[in-house]
Design an enzyme around this catalytic site. Structure first.
Site, PDB file in Angstrom:
ATOM      1  N   GLY A 152      28.890  43.485  40.024  1.00  0.00           N
ATOM      2  CA  GLY A 152      30.179  43.776  39.393  1.00  0.00           C
ATOM      3  C   GLY A 152      30.304  43.178  38.005  1.00  0.00           C
ATOM      4  O   GLY A 152      30.697  43.841  37.051  1.00  0.00           O
ATOM      5  N   GLU A 157      31.028  33.004  38.314  1.00  0.00           N
ATOM      6  CA  GLU A 157      30.814  33.723  39.571  1.00  0.00           C
ATOM      7  C   GLU A 157      29.314  33.817  39.871  1.00  0.00           C
ATOM      8  O   GLU A 157      28.906  33.966  41.018  1.00  0.00           O
ATOM      9  CB  GLU A 157      31.438  35.114  39.508  1.00  0.00           C
ATOM     10  CG  GLU A 157      31.634  35.755  40.878  1.00  0.00           C
ATOM     11  CD  GLU A 157      32.575  36.951  40.863  1.00  0.00           C
ATOM     12  OE1 GLU A 157      32.129  38.058  40.506  1.00  0.00           O
ATOM     13  OE2 GLU A 157      33.754  36.783  41.223  1.00  0.00           O
ATOM     14  N   LYS A 174      38.940  35.920  49.903  1.00  0.00           N
ATOM     15  CA  LYS A 174      39.653  37.186  50.147  1.00  0.00           C
ATOM     16  C   LYS A 174      40.090  37.264  51.618  1.00  0.00           C
ATOM     17  O   LYS A 174      41.202  37.672  51.938  1.00  0.00           O
ATOM     18  CB  LYS A 174      38.744  38.373  49.859  1.00  0.00           C
ATOM     19  CG  LYS A 174      38.468  38.687  48.423  1.00  0.00           C
ATOM     20  CD  LYS A 174      37.495  39.899  48.367  1.00  0.00           C
ATOM     21  CE  LYS A 174      37.070  40.254  46.968  1.00  0.00           C
ATOM     22  NZ  LYS A 174      36.081  41.364  46.943  1.00  0.00           N
TER      23      LYS A 174
HETATM   24  O1  F6P Z   1      35.357  38.732  42.295  1.00  0.00           O
HETATM   25  C1  F6P Z   1      34.641  39.294  43.340  1.00  0.00           C
HETATM   26  C2  F6P Z   1      34.257  40.713  42.970  1.00  0.00           C
HETATM   27  O2  F6P Z   1      33.457  41.273  43.982  1.00  0.00           O
HETATM   28  C3  F6P Z   1      33.546  40.791  41.634  1.00  0.00           C
HETATM   29  O3  F6P Z   1      32.196  40.451  41.699  1.00  0.00           O
HETATM   30  C4  F6P Z   1      33.815  42.225  41.262  1.00  0.00           C
HETATM   31  O4  F6P Z   1      33.600  42.458  39.884  1.00  0.00           O
HETATM   32  C5  F6P Z   1      35.298  42.346  41.650  1.00  0.00           C
HETATM   33  O5  F6P Z   1      35.428  41.522  42.816  1.00  0.00           O
HETATM   34  C6  F6P Z   1      35.768  43.761  41.924  1.00  0.00           C
HETATM   35  O6  F6P Z   1      34.983  44.300  42.959  1.00  0.00           O
HETATM   36  P1  F6P Z   1      35.042  45.906  43.169  1.00  0.00           P
HETATM   37  O7  F6P Z   1      34.471  46.547  41.905  1.00  0.00           O
HETATM   38  O8  F6P Z   1      34.193  46.170  44.378  1.00  0.00           O
HETATM   39  O9  F6P Z   1      36.478  46.297  43.368  1.00  0.00           O
END
Ligand code: F6P
Length: 523
Positions: free
Chosen positions: A260, A346, A488
């Site tokens: 991400g 991260e 989360k």
């Molecule tokens: O912060 C955790 C995370 O998984 C990041 O690595 C990622 O950029 C963000 O949340 C959003 O994740 P997604 O694109 O799956 O919504």
């Protein structure tokens, strides 16, 4: 060698770094009588300069840092990443964001997706992509968070002087309903296109905002068929996107080998391409690719990401530094520290190494900072006279955005260089100790020839590879984020409790008490 602290180089660096800790050590003395220090401790490419001469480095300690990189088998790690090995071992995935900007990539899906992005950008700009009622799209709202938001927001701010007015690009990330509400308040549903940017398509903030956006649209255009003309999705989770109502034509793929926080080069960069144009988006990719080639092909001792990463390993491991301040002397780059926060913290906020054992030294540093010169009127006092050891990355742009601004731009550059000089030199006032400035504060100075998509692409890729270097020395996985996943899940438990009447609370006394107050004040 699984632990850097067990290497010969580490032991030698422990001894060598003592020389920088004596009371009479003066960083500026390293320049005394050495007119070539800048030449020896700086690297430049066509459009980017790294001055790392204001660091705790001698020829000998620099050699030991390179020895450390070799003992930790950094070249092997670099080769493994570029070859697509599954180096993200905990998720059994490759980390191939470099393929997203490699024009010669043998991954056909990369080029196909770029072509699809190009087609949509063109259709939006020439008015051929229309809303359900045939209205031209005037506004695009990107709904995403973290890596699905920070990169596009950074790039759109960086080139705000040149973005296409139609369609105007907006960003919503926070689950706080005021974020979406304030964005939609001035928009016309008939001419608004939503981009749901979510690799997982399960991130609660994005899901909630997407649902609210869908209700907003259907409230004004009460026909489910409207969804296909007003929603686009960028995701790996095709099934979830189709269940939301995204049509196949409006699905842009992202793959499991794109993390991400490494994804702005992928279809996640769609709002960037819409805002700055496809030509400039390809320039952004080209700049990153040029840095990839530098990283992959250049000897360690002349390799920008390698040197920057090793310096952070030095300061965190031998000087117990806890943070790095990143100060771009460019108002258009004010969001760069925020972007680099996620990229670094991260990726490197880990305490278990790839063997599953505890790390043997400090790992990821805290990244913080804001644009200069405002930073000088906020936290530079602490940097000048405080008790903390905080390395700084100064970032400057040689050319002004517009020639007529040359003189004022020189004030900006003078402040940048003046601050790095004064932080190194310090000042002694024997009559007034409260005016003493200790100095000896190390820094890097990065200078872009001009603020262009190519150069910013190179700079961002430089930091991506700096992070990778640190992870390789510390032997940690920079591509997973299990801590965030844990947070989360706990948040979901609290939500389940908060949203029920009567409240079912079986947490600790603090959380129970907090939930009770929320209930009391909302009833
Ligand atoms: O912060 C955790 C995370 O998984 C990041 O690595 C990622 O950029 C963000 O949340 C959003 O994740 P997604 O694109 O799956 O919504």
């Amino acid at each position: 060698m699984s632990k850097p602290t067990q290497t010969l180089a580490w032991r030698n660096l422990l001894r060598e770094s003592e020389g920088f800790k004596t009371p009479d050590f003066r960083l500026e003395d390293l320049f005394a009588g050495d007119n070539n220090r800048f030449d020896r401790f700086s690297i430049s490419t066509d459009h980017l300069l790294l001055d790392y001469s204001k660091n705790y480095l001698t020829e000998q300690s620099f050699k030991l840092l390179i020895d450390l990189a070799n003992e930790c088998k950094l070249p092997t790690s670099i080769a493994a990443m570029f070859s697509g090995d599954k180096i993200n071992y905990s998720e059994n995935r490759a980390a191939l964001h470099v393929a997203l900007r490699d024009p010669d990539s043998d991954l056909s899906e990369v080029g196909e997706t770029l072509d699809k992005i190009s087609g949509l950008v063109e259709a939006l700009h020439d008015g051929n992509f229309k809303g359900h009622g045939g209205t031209q799209i005037t506004d695009v709202v990107n709904i995403g968070i973290g890596g699905s938001n920070l990169g596009p927001v950074l790039l759109c701010e960086a080139f705000a002087d040149f973005v296409n007015e139609i369609p105007h690009v907006h960003f919503v990330s926070n689950i706080d309903p005021s974020h979406l509400r304030s964005t939609l308040s001035s928009l016309n549903p008939a001419s608004t296109l939503f981009i749901i940017a979510s690799k997982s398509f399960t991130t609660i903030e994005t899901q909630q905002n997407a649902e609210m956006a869908r209700l907003w649209l259907l409230n004004h255009l009460p026909d489910e068929r409207a969804l296909s003309a007003h929603f686009i999705a960028i995701t790996e989770n095709v099934q979830a996107a189709q269940e939301f109502g995204i049509s196949t034509d409006n699905l842009f793929p992202i793959w499991d080998w794109v993390g991400g926080r490494y994804s702005l080069w992928s279809a996640v960069g769609l709002p960037i391409a819409i805002a700055i144009g496809m030509k400039n988006f390809r320039e952004l990719l080209a700049g990153a690719h040029s840095m990839d080639q530098h990283f992959q092909r250049t000897a360690l001792h002349e390799n920008m990401p390698v040197i920057m990463g090793l310096l952070t390993v030095l300061y965190t491991g031998f000087f117990n530094s806890h943070s790095t301040a990143i100060v771009p002397y460019s108002q258009r780059l004010k969001l760069l520290p925020t972007y680099l926060q996620q990229l670094h913290m991260e990726s490197l906020g880990k305490s278990v190494d790839v063997t599953g054992g505890p790390v043997s030294t400090n790992t990821g540093e805290i990244i913080w900072g804001t644009a200069g010169t405002d930073a000088q009127h906020s936290y530079f006092q602490l940097l000048h006279q405080g008790t903390r050891f905080i390395p700084i990355d100064f970032i400057a742009v040689a050319k002004p955005m517009f020639n007529k601004e040359q003189e004022q731009h020189q004030y900006l550059l003078a402040n940048c260089f003046g601050q790095s000089l004064s932080l190194m030199r310090g000042h002694t006032d024997s009559e007034a100790p409260h005016k003493n400035v200790p100095g000896n504060k190390p820094c890097n100075t990065l200078v872009l020839e001009e603020l262009s998509p190519y150069n910013l692409g190179s700079l961002i890729a430089l930091y991506e590879h700096k992070v990778f270097v640190q992870s390789a020395i510390w032997n940690i996985n920079p591509f997973d984020q299990w801590g965030v996943e844990f947070g989360k899940n706990v948040a979901q438990e609290v939500f389940d409790s908060l949203s029920k009447n009567p409240v079912t609370i079986d947490f600790d006394a603090s959380t129970n008490g907090l939930i009770r107050f929320i209930k009391k004040w909302n009833n």
